[in-house]
Write a protein that holds these residues in place. Structure first.
Motif, PDB file in Angstrom:
ATOM      1  N   LEU A 168       0.922  -1.439   0.370  1.00 27.26           N
ATOM      2  CA  LEU A 168      -0.185   0.096   0.000  1.00 27.26           C
ATOM      3  C   LEU A 168       1.436   1.618   0.264  1.00 27.26           C
ATOM      4  N   GLY A 169       2.217   1.049   0.590  1.00 29.16           N
ATOM      5  CA  GLY A 169       2.700   2.423   0.740  1.00 29.16           C
ATOM      6  C   GLY A 169       3.491   2.542  -0.447  1.00 29.16           C
ATOM      7  N   CYS A 170       3.837   1.494  -0.890  1.00 25.12           N
ATOM      8  CA  CYS A 170       4.695   1.791  -2.962  1.00 25.12           C
ATOM      9  C   CYS A 170       3.186   2.701  -3.873  1.00 25.12           C
ATOM     10  N   ALA A 171       2.219   2.403  -2.988  1.00 24.85           N
ATOM     11  CA  ALA A 171       0.901   2.387  -3.996  1.00 24.85           C
ATOM     12  C   ALA A 171       0.579   4.230  -3.818  1.00 24.85           C
ATOM     13  N   ILE A 172       1.956   5.208  -2.823  1.00 30.74           N
ATOM     14  CA  ILE A 172       0.952   6.305  -2.609  1.00 30.74           C
ATOM     15  C   ILE A 172       2.465   6.909  -2.832  1.00 30.74           C
ATOM     16  N   SER A 173       3.399   6.187  -2.928  1.00 26.39           N
ATOM     17  CA  SER A 173       5.094   6.231  -3.051  1.00 26.39           C
ATOM     18  C   SER A 173       5.137   8.183  -4.304  1.00 26.39           C
ATOM     19  N   THR A 174       5.752   9.322  -3.504  1.00 24.11           N
ATOM     20  CA  THR A 174       5.386   9.730  -4.313  1.00 24.11           C
ATOM     21  C   THR A 174       6.928   9.982  -5.349  1.00 24.11           C
ATOM     22  N   ASN A 175       7.721   8.998  -5.153  1.00 28.15           N
ATOM     23  CA  ASN A 175       9.195   9.906  -5.639  1.00 28.15           C
ATOM     24  C   ASN A 175      10.310   7.926  -5.459  1.00 28.15           C
ATOM     25  N   TYR A 176      10.955   8.212  -6.048  1.00 25.98           N
ATOM     26  CA  TYR A 176      11.583   7.081  -6.421  1.00 25.98           C
ATOM     27  C   TYR A 176      12.248   6.152  -4.937  1.00 25.98           C
ATOM     28  N   GLY A 177      12.573   7.692  -4.538  1.00 27.76           N
ATOM     29  CA  GLY A 177      13.460   7.477  -2.612  1.00 27.76           C
ATOM     30  C   GLY A 177      12.147   6.445  -1.818  1.00 27.76           C
ATOM     31  N   GLU A 178      10.593   7.110  -1.975  1.00 22.58           N
ATOM     32  CA  GLU A 178       9.572   6.475  -0.881  1.00 22.58           C
ATOM     33  C   GLU A 178       9.478   4.955  -1.900  1.00 22.58           C
ATOM     34  N   MET A 179       8.933   4.297  -3.050  1.00 21.16           N
ATOM     35  CA  MET A 179       9.281   3.762  -3.406  1.00 21.16           C
ATOM     36  C   MET A 179      10.166   2.500  -2.823  1.00 21.16           C
ATOM     37  N   LEU A 180      11.388   3.243  -2.372  1.00 11.75           N
ATOM     38  CA  LEU A 180      12.107   2.090  -3.138  1.00 11.75           C
ATOM     39  C   LEU A 180      12.555   1.556  -1.521  1.00 11.75           C
ATOM     40  N   ALA A 181      12.263   2.623  -0.270  1.00 12.84           N
ATOM     41  CA  ALA A 181      11.731   2.203   1.177  1.00 12.84           C
ATOM     42  C   ALA A 181      10.508   1.128   0.939  1.00 12.84           C
ATOM     43  N   ALA A 182       9.580   1.516   0.327  1.00 15.20           N
ATOM     44  CA  ALA A 182       8.627   0.813   0.602  1.00 15.20           C
ATOM     45  C   ALA A 182       8.669  -0.738  -0.052  1.00 15.20           C
ATOM     46  N   ARG A 183       9.171  -1.047  -0.580  1.00 14.10           N
ATOM     47  CA  ARG A 183       9.537  -2.226  -1.664  1.00 14.10           C
ATOM     48  C   ARG A 183      10.776  -3.022  -0.355  1.00 14.10           C
ATOM     49  N   ALA A 184      11.643  -2.138   0.244  1.00 14.22           N
ATOM     50  CA  ALA A 184      12.456  -2.728   0.917  1.00 14.22           C
ATOM     51  C   ALA A 184      11.424  -3.299   2.408  1.00 14.22           C
ATOM     52  N   PHE A 185      10.339  -2.732   2.927  1.00 23.98           N
ATOM     53  CA  PHE A 185      10.331  -2.892   3.960  1.00 23.98           C
ATOM     54  C   PHE A 185       8.620  -4.515   3.524  1.00 23.98           C
ATOM     55  N   VAL A 186       8.673  -5.076   1.825  1.00 24.06           N
ATOM     56  CA  VAL A 186       7.827  -5.817   1.498  1.00 24.06           C
ATOM     57  C   VAL A 186       9.161  -6.729   1.904  1.00 24.06           C
ATOM     58  N   GLY A 187      10.497  -6.596   1.510  1.00 22.48           N
ATOM     59  CA  GLY A 187      11.195  -7.838   1.516  1.00 22.48           C
ATOM     60  C   GLY A 187      11.024  -7.897   2.661  1.00 22.48           C
TER      61      GLY A 187
END
Length: 441
Positions: free
Chosen positions: A106-125
């Protein structure tokens, strides 16, 4: 308690009341459903690569890192988190893990830039890191031993089907509603399953079911080895190290193609992102079917001559190298797609033989740790670097040129398997001799 410590040798679920059988299969279905959610959350990203690239002007290296960070976290954290889950309780751990990866998606869905998406994907892992080992351990603990192979195979196949669903649904949703909805709806599916799982699956009910399934052989803690003895068992021979390395390297190609096939079809076949994702999911499905088929073929061929497992692993790597190497040098068209399909069918075929080699070459008392080590090798040598390295090279020579180079990696994997084959008979004999000496007279 490790997976190998679960003892269900004398129980028979058929003797339990119908309600117990129904509940056991309900637990299996829900646990499998969460595995689907796991891989849907992992693979949906690849379906929307073209859209993210356009939206945030990302390089291929950045796109690849968004995929690779999940496998990197899984590879690093699988072993320690599996141990913690056994100590804290599998049900509680599963709910926590699934909740975390769903919220991170869900954090990936609301990410506004690459850094936020990278952090959200790390938490997915982080959330997904130990789910495979913990989930299968819970399932096996409530069924009799004669169903273990079937249940394990069915459970692990859920990863391939989850990948297919993640790509196909993610691409279709993105085409109609936008890429954020792809992450959001898949996250909602995971959150809904977590709520149902928390209500239906409880340690108290599982304990009663285990008691009915295994009255004469209750679960008990296994023997705890010192770290030194554990390491000696895990890396006891040259051949088992070669099995770890070969397995990890041969998975580089399917991991790279899982990540980049939607983008390849979008760029070189002019497919819309949604259509490219759906088409790419078909290749993912071929890989999953190929894993099962190659494993069955290996068992048949090596039934009377165990060393043939190494030969089949070598052949799968060589076929993948040759077929995909030719395919990506052809012009775009039907023949190229057919050859890519053939190559992907065998690209992960050595997974089954690798697992069998590791099981044969390590003491049964540490099989759970051995398979955690195999998972570590698979992620750090193959799954984690594949997407980001492919993207890094693609930024310099183009995606097509990169995919012409990628099939070289399973050739190196074949060399590792060949090196292991040369000492396998001697190593296996030594391990069996030590095992016989350890047996009580």
């Amino acid at each position: 308690m490790y997976l190998h410590d679960i003892k269900l040798e004398t129980g028979n679920i058929d003797s339990a009341p119908a309600i117990s059988r129904t509940y056991a299969w309900t637990v299996f279905a829900l646990t499998l459903g969460l595995l689907l959610s796991d891989y849907m959350s992992r693979q949906v990203l690849n379906a929307v690569f073209p859209l993210l690239k356009a939206a945030w002007n990302l390089s291929d290296t950045q796109l690849g890192s968004l995929s690779s960070v999940v496998a990197l976290m899984v590879g690093i954290l699988t072993f320690p988190l599996s141990v913690l889950a056994d100590r804290w309780g599998r049900t509680n751990s599963i709910v926590l893990m699934a909740g975390l990866w769903s919220l991170a998606t869900l954090g990936c869905a609301i990410s506004t830039n690459y850094g936020e998406m990278l952090a959200a994907r790390a938490f997915v892992g982080l959330g997904e890191a130990a789910y495979g080992s913990v989930g299968v351990a819970l399932v096996l603990s409530i069924f009799p031993s004669h169903l273990r192979s079937t249940l394990t195979g069915a459970f692990m196949a859920g990863g391939a089907f989850g990948s297919v669903l993640g790509m196909a649904l993610g691409g279709s949703i993105a085409a109609h509603l936008g890429w954020r909805w792809s992450f959001g709806l898949i996250a909602a599916f995971g959150i809904l399953l977590v709520i149902v799982y928390r209500i239906v699956v409880t340690e108290k009910r599982l304990a009663r079911l285990r008691a009915k399934v295994s009255v004469e052989a209750p679960c008990r803690p296994g023997v705890r080895l010192s770290f030194r003895l554990l390491m000696q068992g895990l890396f006891a021979s040259r051949s088992v190290v070669c099995a770890y390395v070969g397995s990890g390297l041969h998975l580089f190609v399917p991991a790279a193609l899982f990540a980049w096939m939607p983008s390849y079809l979008n760029r070189y076949y002019s497919m819309a992102p949604g259509s490219a994702a759906v088409a790419a999911s078909g290749f993912v499905l071929l890989t999953g079917v190929g894993m099962v088929a190659c494993g069955m073929l290996t068992d048949r061929i090596s039934k009377t001559v165990p060393i043939r497992k190494w030969l089949t692993a070598i052949v799968y790597c060589l076929v993948s190298f040759a077929v995909l190497g030719i395919a990506f040098r052809l012009h775009a068209g039907p023949l190229q797609l057919v050859l890519i399909g053939v190559g992907m069918f065998v690209s992960a075929g050595a997974s089954g033989p690798s697992g069998a080699m590791v099981a044969n070459l390590t003491p049964s008392s540490i099989h759970a740790s051995a398979f955690a080590t195999l998972t570590l090798a698979n992620n750090l040598l193959g799954l984690a670097p594949a997407a980001v390295l492919t993207g890094f090279i693609a930024d310099r020579i183009g995606l097509l040129g990169t995919l012409q180079i990628v099939p070289i990696v399973p050739l190196i994997g074949a060399a590792a398997f060949f090196a292991g084959k040369r000492t396998y008979a001697k190593d296996l004999g030594r391990i069996n001799e030590a095992r016989d000496k350890a047996m009580p007279k």
